[in-house]
Design an enzyme around this catalytic site. Structure first.
Site, PDB file in Angstrom:
ATOM      1  N   ARG A  53       0.815  -1.204   0.000  1.00 36.62           N
ATOM      2  CA  ARG A  53       0.000   0.000   0.000  1.00 36.62           C
ATOM      3  C   ARG A  53       0.860   1.271   0.000  1.00 36.62           C
ATOM      4  O   ARG A  53       0.694   2.160  -0.832  1.00 36.62           O
ATOM      5  CB  ARG A  53      -0.826  -0.047   1.286  1.00 36.62           C
ATOM      6  CG  ARG A  53      -2.007   0.783   1.386  1.00 36.62           C
ATOM      7  CD  ARG A  53      -2.630   0.477   2.740  1.00 36.62           C
ATOM      8  NE  ARG A  53      -3.063  -0.910   2.849  1.00 36.62           N
ATOM      9  CZ  ARG A  53      -4.245  -1.345   2.432  1.00 36.62           C
ATOM     10  NH1 ARG A  53      -5.092  -0.518   1.898  1.00 36.62           N
ATOM     11  NH2 ARG A  53      -4.574  -2.612   2.561  1.00 36.62           N
ATOM     12  N   THR A  54       1.792   1.329   0.948  1.00 35.20           N
ATOM     13  CA  THR A  54       2.639   2.514   1.073  1.00 35.20           C
ATOM     14  C   THR A  54       3.565   2.650  -0.139  1.00 35.20           C
ATOM     15  O   THR A  54       3.781   3.740  -0.661  1.00 35.20           O
ATOM     16  CB  THR A  54       3.483   2.412   2.360  1.00 35.20           C
ATOM     17  OG1 THR A  54       2.597   2.234   3.458  1.00 35.20           O
ATOM     18  CG2 THR A  54       4.317   3.653   2.580  1.00 35.20           C
ATOM     19  N   LYS A  82      22.310 -11.178   2.442  1.00 34.00           N
ATOM     20  CA  LYS A  82      23.672 -11.735   2.395  1.00 34.00           C
ATOM     21  C   LYS A  82      24.526 -11.150   3.510  1.00 34.00           C
ATOM     22  O   LYS A  82      25.721 -11.385   3.575  1.00 34.00           O
ATOM     23  CB  LYS A  82      24.332 -11.400   1.058  1.00 34.00           C
ATOM     24  CG  LYS A  82      23.663 -12.019  -0.143  1.00 34.00           C
ATOM     25  CD  LYS A  82      24.416 -11.573  -1.409  1.00 34.00           C
ATOM     26  CE  LYS A  82      23.564 -11.763  -2.637  1.00 34.00           C
ATOM     27  NZ  LYS A  82      24.021 -10.872  -3.730  1.00 34.00           N
ATOM     28  N   ARG A 103      11.439   1.920   3.917  1.00 43.18           N
ATOM     29  CA  ARG A 103      10.686   1.305   5.005  1.00 43.18           C
ATOM     30  C   ARG A 103      11.566   0.208   5.576  1.00 43.18           C
ATOM     31  O   ARG A 103      12.210  -0.532   4.829  1.00 43.18           O
ATOM     32  CB  ARG A 103       9.389   0.709   4.506  1.00 43.18           C
ATOM     33  CG  ARG A 103       8.552   0.159   5.644  1.00 43.18           C
ATOM     34  CD  ARG A 103       7.259  -0.329   5.119  1.00 43.18           C
ATOM     35  NE  ARG A 103       6.353  -0.732   6.144  1.00 43.18           N
ATOM     36  CZ  ARG A 103       5.298  -0.023   6.515  1.00 43.18           C
ATOM     37  NH1 ARG A 103       5.064   1.147   5.966  1.00 43.18           N
ATOM     38  NH2 ARG A 103       4.480  -0.485   7.410  1.00 43.18           N
ATOM     39  N   HIS A 131       6.086   6.918  11.246  1.00 40.68           N
ATOM     40  CA  HIS A 131       5.586   6.762   9.876  1.00 40.68           C
ATOM     41  C   HIS A 131       5.011   8.122   9.467  1.00 40.68           C
ATOM     42  O   HIS A 131       3.808   8.292   9.335  1.00 40.68           O
ATOM     43  CB  HIS A 131       4.515   5.662   9.870  1.00 40.68           C
ATOM     44  CG  HIS A 131       4.107   5.212   8.503  1.00 40.68           C
ATOM     45  ND1 HIS A 131       4.690   5.682   7.346  1.00 40.68           N
ATOM     46  CD2 HIS A 131       3.158   4.336   8.109  1.00 40.68           C
ATOM     47  CE1 HIS A 131       4.107   5.097   6.309  1.00 40.68           C
ATOM     48  NE2 HIS A 131       3.174   4.279   6.750  1.00 40.68           N
TER      49      HIS A 131
END
Lengths: 304, 150
Positions: A53-54, A82, A103, A131
């Protein structure tokens, strides 16, 4: 000389003026979402934790501004798996992009990235921490529906203990003389630190455990969040309250005409589907406002 | 009898006084005194008018950097430090907690970036309460008395 880097990591650093300026910018983009302001710019979207969504909202914003987008949506394909450090990933990507939207599942990741990167960082969520673009779209939605951010009755409902969005919204609205109504079960009540903050800064608040037609009658904004089973230590308590904090169309009879229902989405059952057709429902438009808010934020951090 | 005299004087070096006795061994290990080759004298559970009970250490031929003293301040805020040269106190100062504590304390939040990335931790001392520090990165607060060092 290089101009000052303007990352957006936390909503708490934004002044009243800055918030209003971003809202005005979002309003302009809503009237005219497509432009070529960022023609020739590259926006990197680094999603160390998936959030479709974001990410779609950011990538749409970048595309509508004429920028090109690079990045990854799934952390499994990055070298983080890794064993590459966040710093190394950021140092590499900043060679390619003009701005990094990120994010991350770890708290403080965006702030750290903003300290090591030479390009601005936009925090698209760092664990349970911040956020800020969600909060900006919440603020824009409130402004759009109420015509102001000042002197509003803001009702926060559901999980007020762990809810990142409600804490950020509270901090952002501190500039605008709100009256908060905290509606939550005991176990998920607003944490004392936020209530202490309100008291110290003269912000009015009221607390309730009940959630019904009369309690919400005075609301300008009804901000719903989900009461999740995994948040309870006492499952008996969960069973007792799980159906209490569900908003149904039948509870809206006494609501103010200007009242709007917001929700950060995704919802599960905390807003009954019969509310969707009610004129007070606003959560889908709210998500759409995210596009304009993010267009404004991307331009702002790029000084455009 | 003068408390200072219970532990012999040093010609050159550092005296750290007013260490809370329950913090003495932490201070010793923090400053790495067990690895020094020079003379170290330790006074444990001495009577103090101010504190009731205190400890002190006298370390010959060793002076401490500001970074080392910042670490010391986290474990034992408000100790007194005297710099000794030719048996004379040439400088006296109180060790104070810096406003920003960098690279000393571990964040208690396992999901904090500092616990998952090779980087220095950073904390701000709370303005309201000097016993509480707040992680610069994840904002988690910790009581200074209970922190773990890096």
């Amino acid at each position: 000389m290089m101009s000052e880097k303007r990352s957006l990591v936390s909503i708490n650093t934004l002044s009243r003026e800055k918030i209003l300026q971003l809202i005005q910018r979002a309003e302009e983009f809503e009237m005219n979402p497509n432009s070529k302001i960022l023609d020739g710019k590259i926006v990197a979207t680094l999603f160390f934790e998936p959030s479709t969504r974001t990410r779609l909202s950011f990538e749409t914003a970048a595309n509508r501004l004429g920028a090109k987008v690079i990045g990854f949506a799934d952390p499994k394909i990055t070298s983080g798996t890794k064993g590459e450090t966040l710093k190394d990933t950021i140092m590499m990507v900043q060679n390619y992009a003009d701005v990094i939207v990120m994010r991350h599942y770890l708290e403080g990741a965006a702030l750290y990235a903003s300290e090591v990167a030479k390009v601005p960082i936009i925090n698209a969520g760092d664990g349970a921490n911040q956020h800020p673009t969600q909060t900006m779209l919440d603020l824009y939605s409130i402004y759009k529906t109420q015509g102001t951010l000042d002197n509003l009755n803001v009702f926060l409902v559901g999980d007020l203990k762990y809810g990142r969005t409600v804490h950020s919204l509270l901090m952002a609205l501190r500039h605008f003389n709100p009256t908060f109504h905290f509606i939550a079960p005991k176990e998920l009540a607003m944490p004392e630190e936020y209530k202490a903050y309100c008291r110290e800064h003269g912000i009015k608040y009221v607390e309730y455990e009940e959630f019904n037609e009369d309690v919400i009658a005075e609301a300008d904004i009804l901000y719903m969040t989900r009461v999740q089973r995994e948040r309870f230590t006492d499952l008996m308590e969960y069973e007792r309250v799980k159906d209490v904090y569900i908003l149904k169309a039948s509870m809206l009879g006494k609501a103010r005409e200007n009242m709007k229902i917001l929700h950060p989405l995704p919802r599960v059952n905390e807003i009954a589907y019969d509310v969707d057709d009610d004129p007070h429902a606003y959560y889908f438009q709210q998500a759409q406002n995210g596009l304009y808010a993010r267009e404004a934020i991307i331009c702002d951090v790029l000084n455009m | 009898m003068n408390q200072e005299l219970m532990v012999a004087a040093i010609e050159n070096g550092t005296v750290i006084d007013h260490i809370p006795s329950n913090k003495l061994f932490e201070v010793i290990s923090l400053l790495g005194l067990q690895d020094l080759k020079s003379t170290v004298m330790i006074g444990y559970n001495l009577v103090s008018q101010k504190m009731g009970n205190k400890s002190l250490v006298k370390i010959a031929d060793r002076y401490f950097s500001d970074a080392e003293l910042d670490r010391l301040a986290v474990v034992a805020p408000n100790v007194n430090l005297s710099i000794i040269k030719d048996f004379n106190v040439v400088e006296k100062r109180q060790v104070r907690l810096p406003k920003d504590i960098v690279g000393v304390v571990k964040c208690g939040n396992p999901k904090c970036i500092t616990n998952n990335e090779p980087m220095k931790t950073r904390f701000h001392v709370s303005e309201k309460n000097n016993d509480v520090i707040c992680c610069h990165y994840c904002s988690r607060e910790q009581v200074l008395d209970k922190v773990k060092l890096v």
